[in-house]
Design an enzyme around this catalytic site. Structure first.
Site, PDB file in Angstrom:
ATOM      1  N   THR A  33      -3.115 -15.542   3.640  1.00  0.00           N
ATOM      2  CA  THR A  33      -2.147 -16.253   2.436  1.00  0.00           C
ATOM      3  C   THR A  33      -0.292 -16.411   1.719  1.00  0.00           C
ATOM      4  OG1 THR A  33      -4.033 -14.530   1.583  1.00  0.00           O
ATOM      5  CG2 THR A  33      -2.475 -15.507  -0.304  1.00  0.00           C
ATOM      6  N   GLY A  34      -0.533 -17.229   1.609  1.00  0.00           N
ATOM      7  CA  GLY A  34       1.076 -17.718   1.856  1.00  0.00           C
ATOM      8  C   GLY A  34       1.276 -19.026   2.290  1.00  0.00           C
ATOM      9  N   THR A  36       3.715 -20.476   4.064  1.00  0.00           N
ATOM     10  CA  THR A  36       3.513 -20.429   5.740  1.00  0.00           C
ATOM     11  C   THR A  36       2.196 -20.923   6.706  1.00  0.00           C
ATOM     12  OG1 THR A  36       5.638 -19.731   6.448  1.00  0.00           O
ATOM     13  CG2 THR A  36       4.474 -20.170   8.018  1.00  0.00           C
ATOM     14  N   ASP A  90      -1.157 -14.442   9.530  1.00  0.00           N
ATOM     15  CA  ASP A  90      -0.965 -14.250   7.667  1.00  0.00           C
ATOM     16  C   ASP A  90       0.010 -14.208   8.031  1.00  0.00           C
ATOM     17  OD1 ASP A  90      -1.408 -13.816   4.810  1.00  0.00           O
ATOM     18  OD2 ASP A  90      -3.052 -12.099   5.605  1.00  0.00           O
ATOM     19  N   GLY A 104       1.567  -8.385   0.344  1.00  0.00           N
ATOM     20  CA  GLY A 104       1.517  -8.052  -0.436  1.00  0.00           C
ATOM     21  C   GLY A 104       2.166  -9.013  -2.216  1.00  0.00           C
ATOM     22  N   GLU A 112      -6.352  -8.910   2.641  1.00  0.00           N
ATOM     23  CA  GLU A 112      -5.802  -9.338   4.345  1.00  0.00           C
ATOM     24  C   GLU A 112      -5.867  -8.093   5.445  1.00  0.00           C
ATOM     25  OE1 GLU A 112      -2.062 -12.103   2.435  1.00  0.00           O
ATOM     26  OE2 GLU A 112      -1.452 -10.061   1.976  1.00  0.00           O
TER      27      GLU A 112
END
Length: 237
Positions: A33-34, A36, A90, A104, A112
């Site tokens: 997630t995120g 990048t 991740d 988080g 994750e």
């Protein structure tokens, strides 16, 4: 004439691409997630589309990752179907010299951690601002908590020397709710001398589901940097 892409975006794209290049055909891939990691998902999708990659299935760590994977044509599966994960990609909010992490910031750390810990190889993609000498230097430790337990858990965190704060929504009245329907407490500690000990202690508080300390899980960190206005990717293993 196309608009100039700023060096930071370019750097995130390059780190995402460097991570996606490590995915091999026939792999089960944990999709993190995120911002990048989103580029890594995009590039995995592009490699699939071009035929360079074959027989990939993804396991998303969040609703965001699931939506992106579908958008880029990555077939998805679930943990009750597969018995292993070959590689997980991740992001992280902080990375210390031992490659321990705080994660988080996007409130997805529980899923994750499940996915990243199952992976035979766990690759972290970050920019150099996420590198710290000691965990907790900048970020609080996110703690996912059952809604009915948030008040006693906050008191327990205070007893451990932390400063707990219930994470509130942006453009939403009230607290942030995770994909699992729980709340997030951000626990700021002035000094995390023993990340492994704190990870266990926090998880032993009744009502806590999982926290954002990832200790001894990371195999490789790909760090994006902008040097003299040009993006560069450095490896730390």
């Amino acid at each position: 004439m196309s608009a100039e892409v700023n060096p930071t975006t370019l750097m995130k794209q390059q780190v995402g691409k460097a991570a996606s290049d490590r995915v091999q055909s026939g792999s089960i891939v944990g999709l993190g997630t995120g911002s990048t990691t989103a580029y890594a998902i995009q590039y995995i999708g592009e490699r699939l589309k071009s035929g360079e990659l074959k027989d990939i299935v993804g396991i998303p760590t969040s609703f965001q990752a699931e939506v992106l994977a579908r958008q880029y044509g990555i077939p998805l599966t679930t943990l009750d179907v597969v018995d292993h994960i070959d590689i997980a990609i991740d992001g992280a909010d902080e990375v210390d010299p031992q490659l321990n992490l705080i994660k988080g910031g996007g409130a997805a750390h529980t899923r994750e951690k499940i996915v990243d810990c199952l992976a035979e190889q766990f690759i972290v993609v970050v920019d150099s601002s996420k590198l710290v000498d000691k965990l907790g230097s900048v970020f609080a430790v996110p703690v996912e908590v059952l809604p009915l337990a948030y008040a006693p858990v906050m008191r327990a965190i205070e007893k451990l020397g932390g400063k707990p704060e219930l994470r509130m929504g942006v453009k939403k009245a009230g607290p942030v709710i995770t994909d699992q329907g729980n709340m997030v407490i951000d626990a700021k500690f002035d000094n995390i001398d023993d990340p492994a000990g704190l990870e266990k202690t926090l998880n032993n508080i009744p009502g806590v589901l999982e926290n954002g300390l990832f200790v001894g899980v990371t195999n490789l960190v790909l760090v994006g940097e902008v040097i003299d206005g040009k993006p560069n990717v450095r490896e730390i293993s």
